[in-house]
Design a protein around this motif. Structure first.
Motif, PDB file in Angstrom:
ATOM      1  N   UNK A  76       0.635  -1.247  -0.034  1.00  0.00           N
ATOM      2  CA  UNK A  76       0.024   0.079   0.142  1.00  0.00           C
ATOM      3  C   UNK A  76       0.891   1.464   0.026  1.00  0.00           C
ATOM      4  N   UNK A  77       1.646   1.263   0.794  1.00  0.00           N
ATOM      5  CA  UNK A  77       2.661   2.231   0.871  1.00  0.00           C
ATOM      6  C   UNK A  77       3.583   2.687  -0.670  1.00  0.00           C
ATOM      7  N   UNK A  78       3.889   1.455  -1.007  1.00  0.00           N
ATOM      8  CA  UNK A  78       4.641   1.495  -2.419  1.00  0.00           C
ATOM      9  C   UNK A  78       3.856   2.110  -3.378  1.00  0.00           C
ATOM     10  N   UNK A  79       2.432   1.787  -3.365  1.00  0.00           N
ATOM     11  CA  UNK A  79       1.648   2.514  -4.518  1.00  0.00           C
ATOM     12  C   UNK A  79       1.634   3.939  -4.399  1.00  0.00           C
ATOM     13  N   UNK A  80       1.383   4.376  -2.984  1.00  0.00           N
ATOM     14  CA  UNK A  80       1.212   5.609  -2.789  1.00  0.00           C
ATOM     15  C   UNK A  80       2.603   6.474  -3.319  1.00  0.00           C
ATOM     16  N   UNK A  81       3.591   5.761  -3.034  1.00  0.00           N
ATOM     17  CA  UNK A  81       5.078   6.495  -3.324  1.00  0.00           C
ATOM     18  C   UNK A  81       5.279   6.623  -4.723  1.00  0.00           C
ATOM     19  N   UNK A  82       4.769   5.468  -5.518  1.00  0.00           N
ATOM     20  CA  UNK A  82       4.921   5.592  -6.879  1.00  0.00           C
ATOM     21  C   UNK A  82       3.718   6.736  -7.654  1.00  0.00           C
ATOM     22  N   UNK A  83       2.738   6.717  -6.873  1.00  0.00           N
ATOM     23  CA  UNK A  83       1.804   7.828  -7.454  1.00  0.00           C
ATOM     24  C   UNK A  83       1.992   9.213  -6.978  1.00  0.00           C
ATOM     25  N   UNK A  84       3.013   9.706  -6.118  1.00  0.00           N
ATOM     26  CA  UNK A  84       3.073  10.841  -5.517  1.00  0.00           C
ATOM     27  C   UNK A  84       4.444  11.068  -5.803  1.00  0.00           C
ATOM     28  N   UNK A  85       5.382  10.229  -5.947  1.00  0.00           N
ATOM     29  CA  UNK A  85       6.950  10.632  -5.799  1.00  0.00           C
ATOM     30  C   UNK A  85       7.568   9.545  -6.709  1.00  0.00           C
ATOM     31  N   UNK A  86       7.123   9.873  -8.128  1.00  0.00           N
ATOM     32  CA  UNK A  86       7.833   8.980  -9.085  1.00  0.00           C
ATOM     33  C   UNK A  86       9.337   9.315  -9.227  1.00  0.00           C
ATOM     34  N   UNK A  87      10.148   8.236  -9.875  1.00  0.00           N
ATOM     35  CA  UNK A  87      11.682   8.613  -9.857  1.00  0.00           C
ATOM     36  C   UNK A  87      11.896   9.861 -10.860  1.00  0.00           C
ATOM     37  N   UNK A  88      13.043  10.671 -10.256  1.00  0.00           N
ATOM     38  CA  UNK A  88      13.577  11.658 -10.926  1.00  0.00           C
ATOM     39  C   UNK A  88      14.560  11.379 -11.678  1.00  0.00           C
ATOM     40  N   UNK A  89      15.059  12.448 -12.459  1.00  0.00           N
ATOM     41  CA  UNK A  89      16.304  12.281 -13.087  1.00  0.00           C
ATOM     42  C   UNK A  89      17.342  12.260 -12.220  1.00  0.00           C
TER      43      UNK A  89
END
Length: 293
Positions: free
Chosen positions: A157-170
Motif C-alpha cells: 500500500x505504501x509503495x503504491x502511494x509512493x509511486x503515485x506521488x513521488x515517481x523517480x526523478x532524473x
C-alpha cells in the motif's frame, strides 16, 4: 561478557547505517541522531552475549525507537493534513567532486520523504525497512505485531502511494543544474513563459515557513501557478548558491551571511516536477551553511 570497547567499536561501524534507517523513518536529522543514540544506550544496557546477529538486533531496536517517535508525533499533530518539509541533507559537493558519488548513493529525495510522512507509522516502517534496506517481512512483522502477510500488504500500500506521488526523478546532476539555472534566470527576469517552459505541467511547490509564520506550509500546483509564485522569488536569485540537496540539484539562498531558504528540486523528463522550500528561520539556523557565504 563482551568488552565495552569491542561493543562500542562494532556499534560505530553500524552507526551510518542506523542513521540512514532513522532519517528515512523520521525525516528529521536531529530525531534520527536521537534514535541512534537511544539504540546505543539500549545496547549498552543489554546482555550482548545473547545477541547472535548484532546488525539485525540494532536494526530492530532503532526501528522500534523510530516507530514510537512516529506514533507520538501522530498523536500530537494538530493538523493531520499539514505538510512539513523534511530536514534536508545539504552539501556543496559538485558532480566532479569525489565526495559526490558517496552523497548521491546515500541520498533520498525530499519529495519522497514528504510522501513517507503521509503514511501510517506501520506503513512507513514496512516500506522503509523492506524496500530501502531489504529487511525480510517476517522480521519486520515482529516489530509491529503484525503477521508477515499483513506486513507485506502494508508495504505494498505504501509503495503504491509512493509511486503515485513521488515517481523517480532524473539522476544526472549536471543536467539537473542546467534546468535549475534556467529556472533561476527566468525567475530573476520575471519571465513567466520561460518559467513555464522549465516546469513540469504537474509541478508541485511546497514551502515550509515554520510555525511562527501565518501559514506554516504552502502547497502550489500547476506550472503557471508555480511560475507566478517564482517571480516573487526573483529578487533573491542573485543570492542563490548551487548546492546538492539530498543528492539532487538545489540552491541555498544567502543574504548578508544569513540563510533565507534552502530549495530542493526534483527534475523529471528534463523539467522541474517538485520544488521543496525550507524557509523556517529557526530550522535554518541549525544547519552549518558557512560553505555558501
Amino acid at each position: 561478557m563482551r568488552e565495552p570497547a569491542w561493543l562500542a567499536d562494532r556499534f560505530e561501524q553500524q552507526r551510518p547505517y542506523l542513521h540512514a534507517v532513522a532519517y528515512r523513518m523520521l525525516g528529521s536529522l536531529g530525531e534520527a541522531e536521537d534514535a541512534v543514540q537511544e539504540t546505543w544506550l539500549r545496547l549498552s544496557r543489554a546482555d550482548s552475549d545473547e545477541v547472535d546477529n548484532l546488525a539485525a538486533w540494532l536494526t530492530t531496536v532503532v526501528a522500534r525507537v523510530c516507530l514510537n517517535i512516529l506514533r507520538t508525533r501522530q498523536r500530537r499533530r494538530e493538523e493531520p493534513l499539514d505538510i512539513r518539509v523534511p530536514d534536508p541533507v545539504i552539501t556543496p559537493a559538485g558532480p566532479d567532486d569525489p565526495e559526490h558519488a558517496a552523497v548521491l548513493a546515500d541520498s533520498v529525495g525530499l519529495a519522497l520523504l514528504v510522501v513517507l510522512d503521509t503514511l501510517s507509522p506501520a506503513e512507513r516502517l514496512a516500506f522503509v525497512l523492506h524496500d530501502m534496506f531489504g529487511v525480510p517481512f517476517d522480521e519486520i512483522a515482529s516489530m509491529i505485531d503484525r503477521t508477515p502477510v499483513t506486513t507485506r500488504q502494508l508495504a505494498s500500500r505504501a509503495r503504491r502511494r509512493v509511486r503515485g506521488q513521488a515517481p523517480p526523478a532524473d539522476t544526472d546532476l549536471a543536467r539537473q543544474r542546467v534546468v535549475v539555472s534556467a529556472f533561476l534566470a527566468a525567475a530573476r527576469d520575471g519571465d513567466i513563459d520561460g518559467l513555464v517552459a522549465v516546469l513540469h505541467p504537474d509541478v508541485v511547490l511546497r514551502s515550509d515557513g515554520g510555525a511562527t509564520r501565518t501559514r506554516h506550509t504552502t502547497v502550489i500546483t500547476s506550472a503557471r501557478a508555480v511560475a507566478a509564485q517564482a517571480t516573487t522569488f526573483g529578487r533573491f536569485s542573485p543570492f542563490a548558491r548551487h548546492a546538492v540537496i539530498n543528492g539532487a540539484a538545489g540552491v541555498v539562498v544567502m543574504a548578508s551571511g544569513r540563510p533565507l531558504s534552502v530549495m530542493a528540486f526534483g527534475v523529471r523528463d528534463g523539467r522541474i516536477a517538485e520544488i521543496d522550500v525550507l524557509a523556517d528561520p529557526d530550522r535554518l539556523a541549525t544547519f552549518d551553511l558557512s560553505a555558501f557565504t
